[in-house]
Design a protein around this motif. Structure first.
Motif, PDB file in Angstrom:
ATOM      1  N   GLU A  19      -4.138 -30.330  -7.132  1.00  0.00           N
ATOM      2  CA  GLU A  19      -3.247 -29.948  -8.224  1.00  0.00           C
ATOM      3  C   GLU A  19      -3.936 -29.024  -9.222  1.00  0.00           C
ATOM      4  O   GLU A  19      -3.302 -28.138  -9.803  1.00  0.00           O
ATOM      5  N   SER A  20      -5.248 -29.229  -9.428  1.00  0.00           N
ATOM      6  CA  SER A  20      -5.958 -28.430 -10.427  1.00  0.00           C
ATOM      7  C   SER A  20      -6.469 -27.108  -9.876  1.00  0.00           C
ATOM      8  O   SER A  20      -6.464 -26.091 -10.572  1.00  0.00           O
ATOM      9  N   VAL A  21      -6.926 -27.121  -8.616  1.00  0.00           N
ATOM     10  CA  VAL A  21      -7.506 -25.912  -8.020  1.00  0.00           C
ATOM     11  C   VAL A  21      -6.521 -25.182  -7.125  1.00  0.00           C
ATOM     12  O   VAL A  21      -6.640 -23.981  -6.895  1.00  0.00           O
ATOM     13  N   GLY A  22      -5.551 -25.922  -6.584  1.00  0.00           N
ATOM     14  CA  GLY A  22      -4.586 -25.303  -5.684  1.00  0.00           C
ATOM     15  C   GLY A  22      -5.109 -25.235  -4.257  1.00  0.00           C
ATOM     16  O   GLY A  22      -5.836 -26.118  -3.800  1.00  0.00           O
ATOM     17  N   GLY A  23      -4.770 -24.147  -3.553  1.00  0.00           N
ATOM     18  CA  GLY A  23      -5.157 -23.982  -2.162  1.00  0.00           C
ATOM     19  C   GLY A  23      -6.640 -24.157  -1.883  1.00  0.00           C
ATOM     20  O   GLY A  23      -7.016 -24.856  -0.934  1.00  0.00           O
ATOM     21  N   PRO A  24      -7.523 -23.549  -2.692  1.00  0.00           N
ATOM     22  CA  PRO A  24      -8.959 -23.750  -2.452  1.00  0.00           C
ATOM     23  C   PRO A  24      -9.369 -25.216  -2.499  1.00  0.00           C
ATOM     24  O   PRO A  24     -10.340 -25.607  -1.862  1.00  0.00           O
ATOM     25  N   GLY A  25      -8.629 -26.034  -3.230  1.00  0.00           N
ATOM     26  CA  GLY A  25      -8.918 -27.465  -3.265  1.00  0.00           C
ATOM     27  C   GLY A  25      -8.686 -28.110  -1.910  1.00  0.00           C
ATOM     28  O   GLY A  25      -9.411 -29.035  -1.521  1.00  0.00           O
ATOM     29  N   ILE A  26      -7.675 -27.624  -1.186  1.00  0.00           N
ATOM     30  CA  ILE A  26      -7.427 -28.124   0.170  1.00  0.00           C
ATOM     31  C   ILE A  26      -8.605 -27.764   1.060  1.00  0.00           C
ATOM     32  O   ILE A  26      -9.106 -28.595   1.830  1.00  0.00           O
ATOM     33  N   ALA A  27      -9.032 -26.503   0.970  1.00  0.00           N
ATOM     34  CA  ALA A  27     -10.155 -26.053   1.786  1.00  0.00           C
ATOM     35  C   ALA A  27     -11.405 -26.881   1.500  1.00  0.00           C
ATOM     36  O   ALA A  27     -12.124 -27.273   2.426  1.00  0.00           O
ATOM     37  N   LEU A  28     -11.659 -27.182   0.229  1.00  0.00           N
ATOM     38  CA  LEU A  28     -12.822 -27.977  -0.144  1.00  0.00           C
ATOM     39  C   LEU A  28     -12.715 -29.385   0.438  1.00  0.00           C
ATOM     40  O   LEU A  28     -13.686 -29.915   0.999  1.00  0.00           O
ATOM     41  N   ALA A  29     -11.537 -30.005   0.305  1.00  0.00           N
ATOM     42  CA  ALA A  29     -11.345 -31.370   0.804  1.00  0.00           C
ATOM     43  C   ALA A  29     -11.530 -31.439   2.312  1.00  0.00           C
ATOM     44  O   ALA A  29     -12.171 -32.358   2.835  1.00  0.00           O
ATOM     45  N   ILE A  30     -10.997 -30.464   3.044  1.00  0.00           N
ATOM     46  CA  ILE A  30     -11.110 -30.463   4.503  1.00  0.00           C
ATOM     47  C   ILE A  30     -12.527 -30.104   4.937  1.00  0.00           C
ATOM     48  O   ILE A  30     -13.027 -30.612   5.943  1.00  0.00           O
ATOM     49  N   PHE A  31     -13.186 -29.235   4.181  1.00  0.00           N
ATOM     50  CA  PHE A  31     -14.594 -28.942   4.475  1.00  0.00           C
ATOM     51  C   PHE A  31     -15.421 -30.221   4.382  1.00  0.00           C
ATOM     52  O   PHE A  31     -16.229 -30.525   5.263  1.00  0.00           O
ATOM     53  N   THR A  59      -7.151 -24.817   7.310  1.00  0.00           N
ATOM     54  CA  THR A  59      -7.829 -24.277   8.487  1.00  0.00           C
ATOM     55  C   THR A  59      -9.126 -23.574   8.088  1.00  0.00           C
ATOM     56  O   THR A  59     -10.135 -23.661   8.799  1.00  0.00           O
ATOM     57  N   LEU A  60      -9.108 -22.909   6.949  1.00  0.00           N
ATOM     58  CA  LEU A  60     -10.335 -22.292   6.447  1.00  0.00           C
ATOM     59  C   LEU A  60     -11.405 -23.355   6.203  1.00  0.00           C
ATOM     60  O   LEU A  60     -12.577 -23.179   6.588  1.00  0.00           O
ATOM     61  N   GLY A  61     -11.019 -24.466   5.593  1.00  0.00           N
ATOM     62  CA  GLY A  61     -11.971 -25.549   5.362  1.00  0.00           C
ATOM     63  C   GLY A  61     -12.488 -26.147   6.658  1.00  0.00           C
ATOM     64  O   GLY A  61     -13.674 -26.459   6.783  1.00  0.00           O
ATOM     65  N   SER A  62     -11.594 -26.285   7.657  1.00  0.00           N
ATOM     66  CA  SER A  62     -11.989 -26.833   8.957  1.00  0.00           C
ATOM     67  C   SER A  62     -13.014 -25.948   9.643  1.00  0.00           C
ATOM     68  O   SER A  62     -14.048 -26.430  10.129  1.00  0.00           O
ATOM     69  N   VAL A  63     -12.734 -24.662   9.689  1.00  0.00           N
ATOM     70  CA  VAL A  63     -13.622 -23.729  10.374  1.00  0.00           C
ATOM     71  C   VAL A  63     -14.967 -23.634   9.665  1.00  0.00           C
ATOM     72  O   VAL A  63     -16.025 -23.610  10.305  1.00  0.00           O
TER      73      VAL A  63
END
Length: 218
Positions: free
Chosen positions: A13-25, A61-65
């Motif tokens: 909620e605070s970072v947006g899309g990059p937060g998803i990438a961070l969580a999945i990374f 997917t960015l976080g996964s890769v």
């Protein structure tokens, strides 16, 4: 788990899309963080208008890769030579075991990486043997991208469709994860049993041993 969900939700909620990438990374590097929780949650936040579902899948997917590439690098640093040296010092294990695994991964590595990205408990760790085997980076990247995109799309879409009931995704996937873990444990125990029996057989038959230099049974 609730603390983890609250943290992931606050990051998204605070970072947006990059937060998803961070969580999945982090989910890739630290497997105890379950993607079956993070990804549906990303779909849920997308349904609330934080970002589009396409953006959620792309960032995931960015976080996964990125996480997979890091683990690939860990495997590459270890390398086959170091793994053989470790095998020589380990009880029950032979250098030929490492060589056979290397031959198998060289033949089936692409399929292993792609389908491994779709299996809980395996999807993160499969990157390490790929690095050890030094799978061509382009092939590893494409297989990881394809498998990760498929997994992420399925779980993010499920969370998007379920909305506030996104947690149901975890309830359905959790039994599958447990079955996979049981299969891994049973397979490991069977493998250990095989190594023990082989060691005992060689103790009783001096002619049945490993030529370490050639790496083959004789």
């Amino acid at each position: 788990m609730q603390q983890l969900i609250d943290w992931v939700l606050s990051v998204m909620e605070s970072v947006g899309g990059p937060g998803i990438a961070l969580a999945i990374f982090l989910e890739n590097v630290f497997p105890p963080i379950p993607s079956e929780v993070v990804l549906p949650l990303a779909g849920f936040t997308a349904a609330n208008g934080e970002y589009t579902i396409v953006e959620a899948i792309a960032w995931a997917t960015l976080g996964s890769v990125t996480g997979a590439l890091l683990l690939y690098g860990v495997g590459a640093v270890v390398g086959m030579d170091r793994l053989r040296l470790v095998a020589q010092k380990m009880p029950l294990v032979d250098v030929s075991d490492v060589d056979k695994a290397d031959v198998w991964f060289s033949k089936h590595g692409s399929k292993a990486v792609f389908f491994g990205r779709l299996i809980p408990g395996i999807r993160s760790l499969i990157s390490i043997p790929a690095g050890v085997d030094r799978m061509p980076m382009g092939r590893f990247f494409l297989m990881t991208l394809a498998g990760s995109a498929l997994w992420n799309t399925a779980l993010v879409s499920a969370g998007y469709a379920l909305g506030s009931r996104y947690h149901l995704v975890e309830q359905y996937i959790d039994p599958i994860s447990k079955v996979v873990y049981v299969v891994i444990i049973v397979t490991f125990l069977v493998w250990v049993g095989f190594l023990v029996r082989r060691s005992r057989r060689r103790s009783n038959d001096p002619d049945d041993h490993i030529d370490l230099e050639a790496g083959t049974d004789r």
